[in-house]
Design an enzyme around this catalytic site. Structure first.
Site, PDB file in Angstrom:
ATOM      1  CG  ASP A  67       1.705   0.965  -1.418  1.00  0.00           C
ATOM      2  OD1 ASP A  67       1.741   1.820  -2.331  1.00  0.00           O
ATOM      3  OD2 ASP A  67       0.675   0.684  -0.799  1.00  0.00           O
ATOM      4  CG  ASP A 136      -8.349  -5.424   2.744  1.00  0.00           C
ATOM      5  OD1 ASP A 136      -8.059  -4.207   2.665  1.00  0.00           O
ATOM      6  OD2 ASP A 136      -7.533  -6.327   2.479  1.00  0.00           O
ATOM      7  CG  HIS A 138      -5.361  -2.369   2.073  1.00  0.00           C
ATOM      8  ND1 HIS A 138      -5.426  -3.393   1.145  1.00  0.00           N
ATOM      9  CD2 HIS A 138      -5.458  -1.233   1.336  1.00  0.00           C
ATOM     10  CE1 HIS A 138      -5.543  -2.884  -0.066  1.00  0.00           C
ATOM     11  NE2 HIS A 138      -5.573  -1.579   0.017  1.00  0.00           N
ATOM     12  CD  GLU A 143      -3.960  -6.459   2.104  1.00  0.00           C
ATOM     13  OE1 GLU A 143      -4.937  -5.829   2.568  1.00  0.00           O
ATOM     14  OE2 GLU A 143      -3.835  -6.705   0.891  1.00  0.00           O
TER      15      GLU A 143
HETATM   16  C1  F6R Z   1      -1.805   2.441  -2.771  1.00  0.00           C
HETATM   17  C2  F6R Z   1      -2.264   2.094  -1.455  1.00  0.00           C
HETATM   18  C3  F6R Z   1      -3.552   1.393  -1.196  1.00  0.00           C
HETATM   19  C4  F6R Z   1      -4.738   2.093  -1.870  1.00  0.00           C
HETATM   20  C5  F6R Z   1      -6.023   1.303  -1.622  1.00  0.00           C
HETATM   21  C6  F6R Z   1      -7.209   1.920  -2.300  1.00  0.00           C
HETATM   22  O1  F6R Z   1      -0.564   3.110  -2.705  1.00  0.00           O
HETATM   23  O2  F6R Z   1      -1.562   2.377  -0.557  1.00  0.00           O
HETATM   24  O3  F6R Z   1      -3.768   1.346   0.188  1.00  0.00           O
HETATM   25  O4  F6R Z   1      -4.858   3.386  -1.368  1.00  0.00           O
HETATM   26  O5  F6R Z   1      -5.859  -0.006  -2.088  1.00  0.00           O
HETATM   27  O6  F6R Z   1      -7.043   1.836  -3.671  1.00  0.00           O
HETATM   28  P1  F6R Z   1      -8.065   2.544  -4.672  1.00  0.00           P
HETATM   29  O7  F6R Z   1      -7.891   3.994  -4.483  1.00  0.00           O
HETATM   30  O8  F6R Z   1      -7.617   2.075  -6.032  1.00  0.00           O
HETATM   31  O9  F6R Z   1      -9.420   2.057  -4.301  1.00  0.00           O
END
Ligand code: F6R
Length: 265
Positions: A67, A136, A138, A143
């Site tokens: 992303d 959450d 995701h 989301e």
């Molecule tokens: C980032 C992504 C998100 C993160 C998620 C957890 O490329 O795809 O899904 O993996 O937000 O983020 P952290 O590791 O910062 O808790």
């Protein structure tokens, strides 16, 4: 789903790194799907360390990140392209032209999704996809309520995700509310998936993903549909799971088999 519960975040990074290294040893021109965020930083540091010790090469590999924030150019310090360059790509022998991150500043961001999908298809699909998980539930920026059949497209971030990620932005910086993300169907097409989670703040999301119902309300539960998904957790992120005794038991059996006969994974 294979559930691997380890004691520390360092062990999680090493275990995920073992899987990436095995993948590249098996197939040096592997296509890797990569994630940003805090969780995989230790994995990338471990891969860099192993690369410097001559244990792994990315020379023939191709990567696709999950992303990118809409409107951030690749040079922006908070862009995921900038992040990946600094936490991994600049420190290993990967060909920069084979590293892909969706273009957040594409002239037409709506067309960027199908264009990114076409690039993944042209590369032969993703062999090994690394995922983190949001508080959450995701994955990528899919989301809650994201379609389980979704493809790469623009998503509006939840308030919770914006808040979770605000630590990366200084107070005077405008934080993007939109992202381009691989879809859930895109992610599920990877031949193998490794989801990493660390820290007690992920415990609820991990329990919903692993032991909850398959539901768009917890996008990470989509891994229940994948035939080769491994979830690597530290003890705190696994603390809301109900079946930990069973996962520990299975892991001991598998590690014993790997010790005796070599690791088939
Ligand atoms: C980032 C992504 C998100 C993160 C998620 C957890 O490329 O795809 O899904 O993996 O937000 O983020 P952290 O590791 O910062 O808790």
């Amino acid at each position: 789903m294979e559930i691997v519960i380890l004691e520390t975040a360092e062990q999680v990074a090493r275990r995920a790194s073992d899987m990436v290294c095995r993948q590249l040893a098996r197939k040096p021109d592997s296509v890797l799907g990569l994630a940003t965020g805090s969780t995989p930083v230790a994995l990338y540091a471990e891969l860099i360390r192993r690369h410097h010790h001559g244990e792994v090469s990315f020379r023939a590999a191709t990567t696709f990140n999950l992303d990118e924030y809409v409107d951030l150019p690749p040079t922006h310090p908070q862009s995921y392209r900038h992040f990946m360059d600094h936490v991994l790509f600049h420190h290993v022998d990967i060909d920069p032209s084979r590293t892909h991150v969706p273009r957040g500043d594409a002239p037409n961001p709506v067309q960027e999704g199908p264009a990114y999908e076409a690039l993944i298809a042209a590369a032969g699909g993703i062999d090994l996809q690394i995922l983190g998980i949001g508080t959450d539930g995701h994955v990528g920026f899919n989301e809650p309520t994201s379609s389980l059949a979704s493809r790469t497209r623009i998503k509006t971030l939840t308030r919770q995700t914006v808040e979770d990620n605000s630590r990366f932005f200084s107070p005077e910086e405008e934080q993007p509310l939109l992202a381009i993300t691989m879809g859930i169907a895109t992610i599920l097409e990877a031949r193998r998936i490794v989801l990493m989670a660390t820290g007690v703040n992920k415990a609820g999301a991990v329990a919903a993903a692993v032991e909850g119902p398959l539901s768009a309300m917890c996008p990470a539960s989509c891994l229940q549909l994948h035939p080769k998904a491994t979830v690597i957790l530290d003890r705190p992120s696994a603390s809301a799971l109900r079946q930990t005794d069973y996962y520990d038991w299975v892991l001991r059996q598998q590690d014993e088999i790997a010790r005796r006969h070599g690791d088939p994974r």
